[in-house]
Design a protein around this motif. Structure first.
Motif: not given
Length: 463
Positions: A57-77
């Protein structure tokens, strides 16, 4: 912070996780995208650091899933294949930051510190908003002006006590809301709050409502009836317009306040109750005491703590906040706005009916707005009330202040009566007074439909 580090390069996983832990963070490390997705679904992180390209799974999938489940979580690519297009895509999807390989771990730590500081500020702001909300909106009371802040401070102090409270304020200032706030912020909150408007009942019924009666106490007393004091046992009794009760009833009320006991009408059994009394008056009871219309001993029993509610004209700066509140209440989800000239007109109006009048004005303006999102001034106020107040009286105007105020009050009553087509119950509601008070005003000013309806410039010469 609680951090998830996802990267398929062992050197990055080992060195960066060590530095993050050394900085005091709690770090979960995974080496592929599927494991990262499982971690995101299983746990909530303050920050996710993820490689863009990883197996399973790539980072974009992880980013997308994170935004769905926990919108307040910061994501650094992080990526070794950075392009302007991929950076733009990640930013559009909600990535907090985008770092190209190779990088120094200190650069990541610096950005993590910045994210942590921003999260702390958001948390502090949320706490401050909650504190202000609790301070400025005590129960259903709305206001941020200095007079209302004084009221909130007093209520917060006295509500948890068991003292009797006297609430003073003009009609429409929110005396019943204060009684609600006192009761629901007191140890008696789980017991009844029983209300009675002394001004809305004939004198012959007030004692029956307060004390109840036994079966056969009078002709129509076919069953025994518990009065308001009995119903409120363990809780709070709110007596509105207490200045309207007779001297005879005042004597019996004094006994309840002193002894917490009474007998039903027609009964001999003494009934003991545990109650807190919150009384409200639209006049200064000290003047009624001096005039002999109110017992001094009862006044002192009621006046253990006094809460004085300001009129709306004493807290004009609260009008925008109140309008927003009433729009939310009556707007059925639609957004409405009031332009600056209209707000200026509202701030120069006297508001004799206080907050209740403003609420009725907003409700009326919403009903008349149609498809417009703007609440018009002529819907909020009668045209006669939109006339700006003069800067100073003319040299020829030598009337007393009382005469001027009486004229303004009469003119406003006439305007509201014309607006309601002389429906007096509706007019009293708009004015924020009882029908009895309106009838007294009509008698005082000699207002008669046949002689006053439709007059363009009604005047009075005596108060």
């Amino acid at each position: 912070m609680k951090i998830l580090l996802a990267d398929d390069e062992p050197s990055i996983r080992v060195t960066l996780s060590d530095d993050l832990r050394h900085a005091g963070h709690v770090v979960t490390v995974v080496d592929n995208g599927a494991a990262a997705l499982e971690a995101v679904a299983r746990d909530k992180f303050d920050c996710i650091i993820t490689d863009v390209r990883m197996p399973r799974a790539d980072g974009m999938q992880i980013l997308r899933r994170s935004r769905e489940l926990h919108p307040a979580t910061a994501v650094i690519m992080i990526t070794g294949y950075a392009t302007g297009e991929s950076a733009a895509q990640a930013t559009a999807m909600g990535a907090t930051d985008y770092i190209r390989k190779p990088f120094m771990n200190d650069e990541v730590l610096f950005r993590i510190d910045r994210i942590e500081a921003e999260a702390r500020i958001r948390s502090e702001n949320a706490s401050l908003r909650a504190e202000l909300a609790g301070r400025y909106q005590f129960s259903s009371l709305i206001g941020s002006s200095r007079p209302m802040q004084d009221v909130f401070r007093t209520l917060a102090t006295v509500a948890p006590t068991d003292s009797n409270i006297l609430v003073l304020g003009e009609s429409g200032t929110g005396k019943e809301l204060v009684a609600n706030a006192i009761h629901h912020n007191s140890p008696r909150r789980d017991r009844p709050l029983v209300k009675m408007s002394c001004g809305a009942l004939p004198e012959t019924l007030i004692e029956d409502e307060l004390f109840g009666h036994e079966k056969g106490a009078y002709t129509d007393a076919r069953e025994a009836k518990a009065g308001r004091f009995e119903q409120a046992n363990g809780g709070t009794v709110f007596l509105d317009d207490i200045d309207d009760i007779s001297l005879t009833t005042q004597v019996k009320l004094l006994r309840v306040l002193q002894e917490r006991e009474f007998e039903r009408i027609g009964g001999t059994k003494t009934i003991k109750v545990s109650i807190r009394v919150v009384a409200a008056s639209k006049i200064d009871l000290r003047g009624a005491v001096r005039a002999g219309r109110f017992r001094e001993d009862l006044y002192h029993r009621l006046d253990v703590v006094t809460v004085r509610l300001p009129s709306l004209r004493e807290r004009i700066e609260d009008i925008p906040l109140l309008i927003e509140h009433f729009v939310q209440r009556h707007g059925k989800g639609r957004r409405y706005r009031v332009d600056s000239p209209t707000l200026q007109a509202l701030s120069t109006y006297a508001w004799p009916g206080n907050v209740r009048e403003l609420q009725n004005a907003v409700e009326r303006a919403i009903a008349l707005a149609g498809e417009s999102e703007v609440l018009r001034s002529d819907h909020l106020l009668a045209p006669a009330d939109l006339t700006p107040r003069p800067e100073a009286p003319s040299h020829a105007d030598t009337r007393t202040l009382r005469e001027v105020l009486s004229e303004r009050e009469k003119n406003h009553i006439l305007a509201v009566l014309d607006f309601t087509q002389w429906h007096k119950a509706r007019a009293a509601q708009i004015l924020g007074i009882s029908r009895k008070s309106l009838w007294e005003k009509l008698k005082e000013y000699g207002i008669d439909r046949e002689t006053d309806s439709g007059r363009s410039d009604p005047r009075i010469t005596t108060p």
